[in-house]
Design a protein around this motif. Structure first.
Motif, PDB file in Angstrom:
ATOM      1  N   VAL A  41       1.891   6.927   3.516  1.00 62.32           N
ATOM      2  CA  VAL A  41       0.699   6.612   2.737  1.00 62.32           C
ATOM      3  C   VAL A  41      -0.262   7.798   2.750  1.00 62.32           C
ATOM      4  O   VAL A  41      -0.858   8.155   1.724  1.00 62.32           O
ATOM      5  N   GLN A  53       5.869  -0.543  -2.244  1.00 61.30           N
ATOM      6  CA  GLN A  53       4.835  -1.022  -1.342  1.00 61.30           C
ATOM      7  C   GLN A  53       5.304  -2.129  -0.403  1.00 61.30           C
ATOM      8  O   GLN A  53       4.965  -2.127   0.780  1.00 61.30           O
ATOM      9  N   TRP A  62      -1.829  -1.271   2.180  1.00 68.19           N
ATOM     10  CA  TRP A  62      -0.500  -0.813   1.817  1.00 68.19           C
ATOM     11  C   TRP A  62       0.380  -0.647   3.055  1.00 68.19           C
ATOM     12  O   TRP A  62       1.521  -1.103   3.110  1.00 68.19           O
ATOM     13  N   SER A  95       5.787  -5.049  -7.184  1.00 62.91           N
ATOM     14  CA  SER A  95       5.865  -5.390  -5.759  1.00 62.91           C
ATOM     15  C   SER A  95       6.592  -6.712  -5.565  1.00 62.91           C
ATOM     16  O   SER A  95       7.436  -6.854  -4.667  1.00 62.91           O
ATOM     17  N   TYR A 136      -6.828   6.688   0.459  1.00 60.79           N
ATOM     18  CA  TYR A 136      -5.489   6.278   0.898  1.00 60.79           C
ATOM     19  C   TYR A 136      -5.174   6.879   2.263  1.00 60.79           C
ATOM     20  O   TYR A 136      -4.731   6.192   3.187  1.00 60.79           O
TER      21      TYR A 136
END
Length: 437
Positions: A72, A49, A270, A172, A387
């Motif tokens: 994504v 990410q 994201w 992350s 998403y």
């Protein structure tokens, strides 16, 4: 007594198979194992990410936001489709086989990201990652609901989602650190290789099938006294389950739309947040920290909000959580410094924590155990399409009007979603007096 006159010696006494029981305490070992596996599922997302948006600009020279967000969108669409099949196959063939197949799809992902010669490889890797996430995360959700029974669904989902998104945050942060120290490739993606190997070992050797617990739950199923679910029988077809979860049943369909908007915000963050934060010339490790705050608060908060929904009910947490997300997005759109963005992402994580496990608990409350897996799958189809919607719509708005405008648009959509839940959803887990002991 001679040797021949002695009674035959009994063989070794084998312990009787323990009867299946519902409840978190009764299934603590398997539940804890599934929580750990779901943390590995979340870690597979966290490895990329922070890094991929920067990889798109610095290595592949991509400049259009919509084009960058294609990975994504690819992830969201394939994950949504995989969710549906995870629910259908887990009801038909059992939960464990679906979990194992899901982890097999994860094997090539880190390698493709490490060796990708062009952006098409990154998109293809995210197609496989979407399949992995849909099959594994959906299955661990269903397995935990199977194990705990009706009284602790909120707590179970809180623990499940806390593990998954806590791992997103930690990974992350770790990936951002590795990228800062050793470069964007290959170091951050070695995390994914280790996660996949460990998950295959745990899932294959130690996880046990939980469909028997669902059958036990079905045998103990008691209809609501208010008759709200009388039309939802145990023998609904796949088409009927799709219709009920999508638009017919007020609670199920309200959960589906709120889930979609929630993940619209996540998909937008994201692809867009790292680019927004980079406009202030922040170093990669600070961008990684900002991005980690959101899922960290989200993950930790669910340890509290999931169990809270078992005590106070689901509806008000969902409505309030969507409004809190709108406030957080407005603060991020107004921000221009590390401190303001940190505050905004923390509030966004808190709002998401109020919503995320509670929506899954709503599905568990309403869906009959006989078609629970399919209902979870359909809900997660709509939720994870968020998403793709967030990435594509956010990219288009960002290209046309700028990064901040895309964040403002998401805030407005969150307000509309919260209003819809407040108007249409009924309370699916009303409080009942504790029976005398």
């Amino acid at each position: 007594m001679g040797r021949r006159d002695r009674p035959p010696t009994a063989g070794p006494v084998m312990p009787e198979k323990m009867p299946l029981r519902l409840g978190l305490r009764a299934n603590a070992a398997q539940f804890t194992l599934l929580v750990a596996i779901n943390a590995l599922v979340g870690g597979m997302v966290g490895q990329q990410q922070t890094v991929l948006p920067l990889l798109a600009e610095d290595v592949f020279g991509l400049s259009g936001y919509t084009f960058i967000f294609t990975y994504v969108a690819a992830f969201g669409i394939t994950k949504a489709i995989a969710n549906y099949f995870a629910g259908t196959f887990s009801d038909r063939y059992g939960r464990k086989p679906v979990l194992m197949v899901g982890w097999l799809f994860a094997i090539p992902v880190p390698l493709m990201l490490i060796w990708a010669p062009d952006w098409g490889w990154v998109v293809a890797a995210n197609v496989l990652l979407g399949i992995n996430q849909g099959l594994t995360w959906s299955t661990t959700v269903v397995m935990k609901i199977d194990l705990v029974g009706p009284n602790q669904r909120g707590l179970a989902m809180g623990l499940n989602e806390a593990a998954g998104y806590g791992a997103v945050a930690i990974t992350s942060l770790a990936a951002g650190y590795l990228a800062e120290q050793y470069g964007l490739r290959p170091a951050p993606f070695l995390l994914g290789l280790s996660y996949t190997a460990l998950a295959l070992l745990l899932s294959g050797v130690f996880v046990r099938e939980t469909r028997g617990h669902a059958l036990l739950d079905a045998g103990q199923h008691v209809a609501r006294s208010d008759g709200l679910h009388d039309h939802l029988h145990a023998d609904l077809t796949n088409r009927e389950i799709l219709a009920q979860t999508t638009f017919k049943e007020p609670a199920l369909s309200s959960a589906s739309q709120a889930g979609l908007v929630n993940n619209l915000n996540f998909g937008l963050s994201w692809g867009l947040f790292p680019l927004l934060f980079a406009t202030a010339d922040l170093p990669v490790d600070q961008i990684g920290l900002l991005f980690a705050i959101y899922p960290a608060v989200w993950g930790a908060g669910q340890l509290f909000t999931g169990g809270l929904s078992d005590r106070i009910g689901r509806k008000h947490l969902i409505t309030g959580g969507m409004f809190v997300q709108a406030v957080a997005l407005a603060l991020i759109a107004l921000g221009d410094s590390f401190a303001m963005w940190a505050a905004g992402t923390a509030i966004l994580g808190a709002g998401t924590a109020m919503v995320y496990p509670t929506l899954l608990a709503v599905i568990g409350d309403v869906a009959h155990p006989a078609w629970r897996g399919r209902a979870v799958g359909v809900y997660r189809v709509w939720r994870d399409l968020g998403y793709a919607v967030g990435a594509i719509a956010g990219g288009i708005v960002a290209d046309l009007m700028g990064l901040n405008a895309a964040v403002w648009a998401a805030a407005a959509v969150s307000v509309v979603s919260a209003t819809g839940v407040a108007v249409r959803m009924y309370e699916t887990h009303p409080r009942v007096p504790t029976p005398p002991r």
